[in-house]
Scaffold this motif. Structure first.
Motif, PDB file in Angstrom:
ATOM      1  N   VAL A  90       0.839  -1.196   0.000  1.00 12.17           N
ATOM      2  CA  VAL A  90       0.000   0.000   0.000  1.00 12.17           C
ATOM      3  C   VAL A  90       0.883   1.259   0.000  1.00 12.17           C
ATOM      4  CG1 VAL A  90      -1.614   1.380   1.384  1.00 12.17           C
ATOM      5  CG2 VAL A  90      -2.020  -1.057   1.058  1.00 12.17           C
ATOM      6  N   MET A  91       1.979   1.221   0.778  1.00 16.85           N
ATOM      7  CA  MET A  91       2.894   2.354   0.789  1.00 16.85           C
ATOM      8  C   MET A  91       3.519   2.554  -0.587  1.00 16.85           C
ATOM      9  SD  MET A  91       2.597   3.728   3.691  1.00 16.85           S
ATOM     10  CE  MET A  91       3.760   5.000   3.181  1.00 16.85           C
ATOM     11  N   HIS A  92       3.809   1.473  -1.281  1.00 20.07           N
ATOM     12  CA  HIS A  92       4.325   1.572  -2.648  1.00 20.07           C
ATOM     13  C   HIS A  92       3.302   2.273  -3.553  1.00 20.07           C
ATOM     14  CE1 HIS A  92       5.386   0.559  -6.738  1.00 20.07           C
ATOM     15  NE2 HIS A  92       4.339  -0.227  -6.846  1.00 20.07           N
ATOM     16  N   TYR A  93       2.032   1.887  -3.445  1.00 20.01           N
ATOM     17  CA  TYR A  93       0.980   2.521  -4.247  1.00 20.01           C
ATOM     18  C   TYR A  93       0.864   4.007  -3.903  1.00 20.01           C
ATOM     19  CZ  TYR A  93      -0.685  -2.099  -5.706  1.00 20.01           C
ATOM     20  OH  TYR A  93      -0.790  -3.363  -6.241  1.00 20.01           O
ATOM     21  N   PHE A  94       1.030   4.335  -2.609  1.00 20.78           N
ATOM     22  CA  PHE A  94       0.972   5.731  -2.171  1.00 20.78           C
ATOM     23  C   PHE A  94       2.026   6.556  -2.896  1.00 20.78           C
ATOM     24  CE2 PHE A  94       2.784   9.056   0.497  1.00 20.78           C
ATOM     25  CZ  PHE A  94       1.675   9.820   0.825  1.00 20.78           C
ATOM     26  N   PHE A  95       3.264   6.106  -2.845  1.00 23.60           N
ATOM     27  CA  PHE A  95       4.348   6.869  -3.463  1.00 23.60           C
ATOM     28  C   PHE A  95       4.226   6.900  -4.980  1.00 23.60           C
ATOM     29  CE2 PHE A  95       6.479   5.911   0.644  1.00 23.60           C
ATOM     30  CZ  PHE A  95       6.687   7.236   1.032  1.00 23.60           C
ATOM     31  N   ASP A  96       3.760   5.817  -5.566  1.00 27.39           N
ATOM     32  CA  ASP A  96       3.581   5.780  -7.013  1.00 27.39           C
ATOM     33  C   ASP A  96       2.553   6.825  -7.453  1.00 27.39           C
ATOM     34  OD1 ASP A  96       3.999   4.259  -9.661  1.00 27.39           O
ATOM     35  OD2 ASP A  96       1.827   4.195  -9.431  1.00 27.39           O
ATOM     36  N   ALA A  97       1.460   6.935  -6.688  1.00 26.04           N
ATOM     37  CA  ALA A  97       0.418   7.913  -7.019  1.00 26.04           C
ATOM     38  C   ALA A  97       0.934   9.337  -6.871  1.00 26.04           C
ATOM     39  CB  ALA A  97      -0.803   7.694  -6.127  1.00 26.04           C
ATOM     40  N   VAL A  98       1.713   9.596  -5.811  1.00 21.14           N
ATOM     41  CA  VAL A  98       2.221  10.947  -5.578  1.00 21.14           C
ATOM     42  C   VAL A  98       3.258  11.331  -6.636  1.00 21.14           C
ATOM     43  CG1 VAL A  98       3.452  12.441  -3.977  1.00 21.14           C
ATOM     44  CG2 VAL A  98       1.759  10.827  -3.106  1.00 21.14           C
ATOM     45  N   ILE A  99       4.165  10.422  -6.942  1.00 19.25           N
ATOM     46  CA  ILE A  99       5.196  10.700  -7.949  1.00 19.25           C
ATOM     47  C   ILE A  99       4.565  11.014  -9.298  1.00 19.25           C
ATOM     48  CG2 ILE A  99       7.055   9.642  -9.310  1.00 19.25           C
ATOM     49  CD1 ILE A  99       7.893   8.165  -6.737  1.00 19.25           C
ATOM     50  N   ASN A 100       3.495  10.310  -9.631  1.00 20.87           N
ATOM     51  CA  ASN A 100       2.846  10.505 -10.926  1.00 20.87           C
ATOM     52  C   ASN A 100       1.745  11.563 -10.908  1.00 20.87           C
ATOM     53  OD1 ASN A 100       4.020   8.423 -12.871  1.00 20.87           O
ATOM     54  ND2 ASN A 100       3.573   7.154 -11.091  1.00 20.87           N
ATOM     55  N   GLY A 101       1.556  12.218  -9.767  1.00 18.04           N
ATOM     56  CA  GLY A 101       0.570  13.289  -9.685  1.00 18.04           C
ATOM     57  C   GLY A 101      -0.850  12.823  -9.926  1.00 18.04           C
ATOM     58  N   ASN A 102      -1.195  11.644  -9.409  1.00 12.40           N
ATOM     59  CA  ASN A 102      -2.523  11.069  -9.642  1.00 12.40           C
ATOM     60  C   ASN A 102      -3.340  11.124  -8.352  1.00 12.40           C
ATOM     61  OD1 ASN A 102      -4.779   9.378 -10.216  1.00 12.40           O
ATOM     62  ND2 ASN A 102      -3.585   8.388 -11.839  1.00 12.40           N
ATOM     63  N   SER A 103      -4.146  12.176  -8.204  1.00 14.90           N
ATOM     64  CA  SER A 103      -4.926  12.351  -6.979  1.00 14.90           C
ATOM     65  C   SER A 103      -6.028  11.307  -6.842  1.00 14.90           C
ATOM     66  CB  SER A 103      -5.536  13.756  -6.939  1.00 14.90           C
ATOM     67  OG  SER A 103      -6.375  13.972  -8.063  1.00 14.90           O
ATOM     68  N   ALA A 104      -6.591  10.844  -7.954  1.00 14.05           N
ATOM     69  CA  ALA A 104      -7.663   9.848  -7.900  1.00 14.05           C
ATOM     70  C   ALA A 104      -7.146   8.533  -7.321  1.00 14.05           C
ATOM     71  CB  ALA A 104      -8.247   9.618  -9.291  1.00 14.05           C
ATOM     72  N   LYS A 105      -6.000   8.089  -7.807  1.00 20.79           N
ATOM     73  CA  LYS A 105      -5.410   6.855  -7.292  1.00 20.79           C
ATOM     74  C   LYS A 105      -5.016   7.011  -5.826  1.00 20.79           C
ATOM     75  CE  LYS A 105      -3.620   4.843 -11.579  1.00 20.79           C
ATOM     76  NZ  LYS A 105      -2.413   4.356 -12.301  1.00 20.79           N
ATOM     77  N   LEU A 106      -4.541   8.198  -5.468  1.00 16.13           N
ATOM     78  CA  LEU A 106      -4.149   8.446  -4.084  1.00 16.13           C
ATOM     79  C   LEU A 106      -5.357   8.385  -3.154  1.00 16.13           C
ATOM     80  CD1 LEU A 106      -1.815   9.170  -2.197  1.00 16.13           C
ATOM     81  CD2 LEU A 106      -2.327  11.574  -2.621  1.00 16.13           C
ATOM     82  N   ASN A 107      -6.441   9.050  -3.528  1.00 21.12           N
ATOM     83  CA  ASN A 107      -7.648   9.041  -2.693  1.00 21.12           C
ATOM     84  C   ASN A 107      -8.207   7.637  -2.514  1.00 21.12           C
ATOM     85  OD1 ASN A 107      -7.959  11.843  -2.075  1.00 21.12           O
ATOM     86  ND2 ASN A 107      -8.644  12.213  -4.169  1.00 21.12           N
ATOM     87  N   ALA A 108      -8.016   6.778  -3.528  1.00 18.18           N
ATOM     88  CA  ALA A 108      -8.546   5.419  -3.466  1.00 18.18           C
ATOM     89  C   ALA A 108      -7.862   4.573  -2.408  1.00 18.18           C
ATOM     90  CB  ALA A 108      -8.415   4.738  -4.831  1.00 18.18           C
ATOM     91  N   LEU A 109      -6.719   5.025  -1.905  1.00 18.30           N
ATOM     92  CA  LEU A 109      -5.973   4.254  -0.908  1.00 18.30           C
ATOM     93  C   LEU A 109      -6.418   4.555   0.515  1.00 18.30           C
ATOM     94  CD1 LEU A 109      -2.354   4.666  -2.352  1.00 18.30           C
ATOM     95  CD2 LEU A 109      -3.818   2.646  -2.522  1.00 18.30           C
ATOM     96  N   PHE A 110      -7.245   5.589   0.698  1.00 15.04           N
ATOM     97  CA  PHE A 110      -7.612   6.032   2.040  1.00 15.04           C
ATOM     98  C   PHE A 110      -9.030   5.614   2.415  1.00 15.04           C
ATOM     99  CE2 PHE A 110      -3.996   8.568   1.046  1.00 15.04           C
ATOM    100  CZ  PHE A 110      -3.416   8.900   2.266  1.00 15.04           C
ATOM    101  N   SER A 111      -9.246   5.483   3.719  1.00 12.94           N
ATOM    102  CA  SER A 111     -10.576   5.134   4.215  1.00 12.94           C
ATOM    103  C   SER A 111     -11.534   6.294   3.994  1.00 12.94           C
ATOM    104  CB  SER A 111     -10.517   4.801   5.714  1.00 12.94           C
ATOM    105  OG  SER A 111     -10.179   5.963   6.466  1.00 12.94           O
ATOM    106  N   GLU A 112     -12.817   5.997   3.919  1.00 13.58           N
ATOM    107  CA  GLU A 112     -13.830   7.039   3.742  1.00 13.58           C
ATOM    108  C   GLU A 112     -13.816   8.004   4.922  1.00 13.58           C
ATOM    109  OE1 GLU A 112     -17.650   5.394   3.046  1.00 13.58           O
ATOM    110  OE2 GLU A 112     -17.075   4.342   1.194  1.00 13.58           O
ATOM    111  N   GLU A 113     -13.579   7.452   6.115  1.00 10.26           N
ATOM    112  CA  GLU A 113     -13.559   8.289   7.312  1.00 10.26           C
ATOM    113  C   GLU A 113     -12.438   9.327   7.237  1.00 10.26           C
ATOM    114  OE1 GLU A 113     -15.781   4.664   8.276  1.00 10.26           O
ATOM    115  OE2 GLU A 113     -13.913   5.106   7.234  1.00 10.26           O
TER     116      GLU A 113
END
Length: 219
Positions: free
Chosen positions: A109-132
């Motif tokens: 999951v941390m790998h996906y986090f950094f991959d989303a941030v490096i590529n500037g993909n806010s949609a993918k980043l938001n998908a990693l977080f809980s709704e709360e």
């Protein structure tokens, strides 16, 4: 024995599919011990913290039109792999992409986090977080590709809820941003870092980030 192994692998694969599904479509419980630690370290009052943040003036990098940090030779020469420290203090460069082998699904999951941030993909980043989390802190807005490097992820705690079987993993995370344009983080300047606690909740069917807390200095 083979049947148990097959069932275990099936569950693990299902969790990974859920992560990948949420990331593809773009788009809960925070660890109490984390907040206790956070409170213990927070010797400075909230008002003083706010004043300190307000007095720090940072100058962010202004990219030229069409400039992409991912094509910057200087950035490509940086150490861009994750350095992972397990619960015994052993450090590993995750250069082969085998996050599951080294740290399980939370590290992936941390790998996906950094991959989303490096590529500037806010949609993918938001998908990693809980709704709360997203309801409480707000969704990540659009931001440009970030030149993240010198990434360290250290395992701090792993706790299993005996009633639900859910596992909460806490990491201490640190990284730098080359030519930070301020579109993702404005609490650090270029080529500087600030440690954060990441809490990741893993249930029988899903896994997501539930909290990010800055590590407060006591001096």
């Amino acid at each position: 024995m083979d049947k148990k192994i097959t069932e275990k692998n099936t569950v693990k694969n299902n969790k990974r599919k859920v992560i990948l599904l949420r990331i593809t479509v773009g788009a809960v419980i925070a660890l109490l011990a984390l907040f206790a630690l956070y409170s213990a370290l927070k010797f400075v009052s909230p008002d003083e913290n706010e004043k300190e943040e307000q007095t720090v003036e940072r100058h962010f990098y202004k990219p030229e039109p069409g400039e992409d940090i991912r094509n910057d030779k200087e950035y490509l020469d940086k150490q861009r792999d994750i350095t992972y420290y397990d619960g015994y203090g052993n450090g590993y460069y995750i250069t082969d992409g085998d996050y599951i082998k080294r740290g399980g699904l939370p590290l992936e999951v941390m790998h996906y986090f950094f991959d989303a941030v490096i590529n500037g993909n806010s949609a993918k980043l938001n998908a990693l977080f809980s709704e709360e989390y997203l309801k409480s802190k707000g969704e990540f807005k659009d931001f440009g590709p970030q030149g993240i490097y010198d990434i360290t992820v250290a395992l701090e705690n792993e706790e299993i809820d005996k009633k639900t079987g859910n596992t909460t993993t806490v990491y201490t995370v640190s990284y730098k941003i080359m030519k930070n344009d301020g579109s993702f983080r404005r609490d650090i300047g270029s080529d500087s870092s600030r440690k954060q606690y990441f809490s990741i909740l893993e249930t029988a069917t899903d896994i997501f980030i539930t909290e990010i807390v800055d590590v407060k200095l006591i001096f």
